[in-house]
Design a protein around this motif. Structure first.
Motif, PDB file in Angstrom:
ATOM      1  N   UNK A  34       3.299   7.000   2.828  1.00 56.69           N
ATOM      2  CA  UNK A  34       2.608   6.098   3.751  1.00 56.69           C
ATOM      3  C   UNK A  34       2.633   4.695   3.166  1.00 56.69           C
ATOM      4  N   UNK A  35       2.691   3.707   4.060  1.00 52.86           N
ATOM      5  CA  UNK A  35       2.672   2.310   3.647  1.00 52.86           C
ATOM      6  C   UNK A  35       2.432   1.450   4.877  1.00 52.86           C
ATOM      7  N   UNK A  36       2.137   0.182   4.640  1.00 49.71           N
ATOM      8  CA  UNK A  36       1.949  -0.777   5.722  1.00 49.71           C
ATOM      9  C   UNK A  36       3.065  -1.809   5.651  1.00 49.71           C
ATOM     10  N   UNK A  37       3.424  -2.337   6.819  1.00 46.90           N
ATOM     11  CA  UNK A  37       4.372  -3.447   6.853  1.00 46.90           C
ATOM     12  C   UNK A  37       3.774  -4.586   7.648  1.00 46.90           C
ATOM     13  N   UNK A  38       4.200  -5.790   7.293  1.00 45.29           N
ATOM     14  CA  UNK A  38       3.836  -6.991   8.032  1.00 45.29           C
ATOM     15  C   UNK A  38       5.137  -7.711   8.327  1.00 45.29           C
ATOM     16  N   UNK A  65       0.782  -1.233   0.000  1.00 45.11           N
ATOM     17  CA  UNK A  65       0.000   0.000   0.000  1.00 45.11           C
ATOM     18  C   UNK A  65       0.810   1.278   0.000  1.00 45.11           C
ATOM     19  N   UNK A  66       1.980   1.257  -0.608  1.00 43.92           N
ATOM     20  CA  UNK A  66       2.825   2.447  -0.581  1.00 43.92           C
ATOM     21  C   UNK A  66       2.224   3.552  -1.446  1.00 43.92           C
ATOM     22  N   UNK A  67       2.087   4.738  -0.830  1.00 43.93           N
ATOM     23  CA  UNK A  67       1.574   5.912  -1.541  1.00 43.93           C
ATOM     24  C   UNK A  67       2.374   7.133  -1.120  1.00 43.93           C
ATOM     25  N   UNK A  68       2.633   7.996  -2.068  1.00 43.85           N
ATOM     26  CA  UNK A  68       3.323   9.240  -1.780  1.00 43.85           C
ATOM     27  C   UNK A  68       2.508  10.433  -2.235  1.00 43.85           C
ATOM     28  N   UNK A  69       2.554  11.496  -1.450  1.00 46.88           N
ATOM     29  CA  UNK A  69       1.859  12.741  -1.777  1.00 46.88           C
ATOM     30  C   UNK A  69       2.866  13.877  -1.651  1.00 46.88           C
ATOM     31  N   UNK A  70       2.991  14.655  -2.697  1.00 44.92           N
ATOM     32  CA  UNK A  70       3.892  15.795  -2.657  1.00 44.92           C
ATOM     33  C   UNK A  70       3.214  16.931  -1.900  1.00 44.92           C
ATOM     34  N   UNK A  85       6.451 -10.950  10.924  1.00 41.81           N
ATOM     35  CA  UNK A  85       6.254 -11.952  11.972  1.00 41.81           C
ATOM     36  C   UNK A  85       4.844 -11.893  12.569  1.00 41.81           C
ATOM     37  N   UNK A  86       3.843 -11.665  11.718  1.00 42.34           N
ATOM     38  CA  UNK A  86       2.451 -11.613  12.144  1.00 42.34           C
ATOM     39  C   UNK A  86       1.978 -10.263  12.653  1.00 42.34           C
ATOM     40  N   UNK A  87       2.883  -9.306  12.830  1.00 43.83           N
ATOM     41  CA  UNK A  87       2.502  -7.971  13.290  1.00 43.83           C
ATOM     42  C   UNK A  87       2.345  -7.014  12.120  1.00 43.83           C
ATOM     43  N   UNK A  88       1.399  -6.104  12.234  1.00 44.31           N
ATOM     44  CA  UNK A  88       1.110  -5.143  11.174  1.00 44.31           C
ATOM     45  C   UNK A  88       1.325  -3.721  11.699  1.00 44.31           C
ATOM     46  N   UNK A  89       1.939  -2.881  10.857  1.00 41.91           N
ATOM     47  CA  UNK A  89       2.225  -1.506  11.263  1.00 41.91           C
ATOM     48  C   UNK A  89       1.908  -0.561  10.110  1.00 41.91           C
ATOM     49  N   UNK A  90       1.108   0.482  10.384  1.00 40.27           N
ATOM     50  CA  UNK A  90       0.940   1.597   9.454  1.00 40.27           C
ATOM     51  C   UNK A  90       2.182   2.465   9.617  1.00 40.27           C
ATOM     52  N   UNK A  91       2.759   2.897   8.510  1.00 39.10           N
ATOM     53  CA  UNK A  91       3.972   3.713   8.572  1.00 39.10           C
ATOM     54  C   UNK A  91       3.769   5.006   7.791  1.00 39.10           C
ATOM     55  N   UNK A  92       4.369   6.068   8.317  1.00 42.76           N
ATOM     56  CA  UNK A  92       4.249   7.381   7.717  1.00 42.76           C
ATOM     57  C   UNK A  92       5.597   8.074   7.831  1.00 42.76           C
ATOM     58  N   UNK A  93       6.085   8.614   6.722  1.00 48.28           N
ATOM     59  CA  UNK A  93       7.366   9.324   6.782  1.00 48.28           C
ATOM     60  C   UNK A  93       7.322  10.570   5.911  1.00 48.28           C
ATOM     61  N   UNK A  94       8.094  11.542   6.345  1.00 44.11           N
ATOM     62  CA  UNK A  94       8.270  12.770   5.579  1.00 44.11           C
ATOM     63  C   UNK A  94       9.681  12.771   5.014  1.00 44.11           C
TER      64      UNK A  94
END
Length: 107
Positions: free
Chosen positions: A69-73, A55-60, A75-84
């Protein structure tokens, strides 16, 4: 997410802005120095297996700023991620990152 980058202070230093800060999925605050030291030493929690990114998406937001923004999985754990990311004279560098754990549907 590349293990070669995560294990190299030089490569990490090139990617992380001098003012980098992170609020990790663990709830821990990371400075640029502390995350580089931890990643290079291999003391950051986990990572013997690959991380699945989706689900990687970038907005200028401005000519030299992108919100990724993107999600990671892992070892069974899920994390929403956001970076500038900021474009600098040295190229694109991550200025800020935050990870927020979540439960995937069906769990």
């Amino acid at each position: 997410m590349d293990p070669q980058v995560r294990g190299s202070a030089e490569l990490l230093g090139a990617l992380l802005h001098p003012d980098f800060r992170e609020f990790g999925a663990s709830g821990r605050y990371w400075s640029r120095k502390s995350i580089i030291e931890s990643l290079v030493a291999g003391t950051e929690p986990g990572r013997p297996r690959p991380v699945v990114v989706s689900g990687m998406e970038g907005v200028q937001l401005a000519p030299d700023v992108v919100h990724l923004t993107f999600d990671t999985e892992y070892n069974g754990g899920h994390v929403h991620r956001s970076s500038l990311w900021r474009r600098t004279d040295d190229g694109w560098q991550m200025y800020f990152h935050q990870g927020t754990p979540f439960h995937a549907e069906g769990e």
